[in-house]
Design a protein around this motif. Structure first.
Motif: not given
Length: 136
Positions: A50-61, A86-90
């Motif tokens: 989780l500490r190394t999350v670099s962004g959302r997956v941009l592929e549609l599927n 824009g991620i801020d969640t549990e």
């Protein structure tokens, strides 16, 4: 995205212990092939990823063909903050998607405490996780 939703529902329905065990799912066999106690080792590995999350997956599927998936329930849920995405969640549950063949890096499907699904890329290594679930 429907495939991701179906897979995560399949995983949740397959748990005999209230979702507390770590599960290893083989997409080629379409079944859970191993379960493990949800130990501190898995919790620490999940936190590191989780500490190394670099962004959302941009592929549609993104493809779930020919992958091994490790489901790790997070106890307690872990905060994920990634301002550029824009991620801020549990996060309550993590699915680490590891392609069997080279070409695509592993990625994560995350379930939040609010029952939302977030699909993200990460830069961390999965070597320790692979060893913990006895994958070569």
């Amino acid at each position: 995205m429907w495939l991701i939703l179906c897979l995560t529902l399949f995983f949740s329905a397959g748990s005999a212990n209230g979702g507390e065990q770590v599960e290893l799912f083989d997409s080629d066999k379409q079944q859970v092939v191993a379960t493990f106690a949800n130990s501190d080792v898995f919790q620490k590995e999940a936190q590191q990823l989780l500490r190394t999350v670099s962004g959302r997956v941009l592929e549609l599927n993104p493809s779930l063909d020919h992958v091994m998936i490790v489901k790790i329930p997070l106890a307690p849920p872990q905060r994920l903050q990634h301002a550029p995405s824009g991620i801020d969640t549990e996060i309550a549950e993590m699915f680490v998607i590891m392609p069997k063949k080279e070409g695509r890096r592993p990625w994560l499907i995350l379930h939040t405490k609010e029952y939302e699904t977030v699909v993200v890329e990460f830069s961390g290594a999965v070597d320790q996780l692979r060893a913990s679930v006895r994958l070569r």
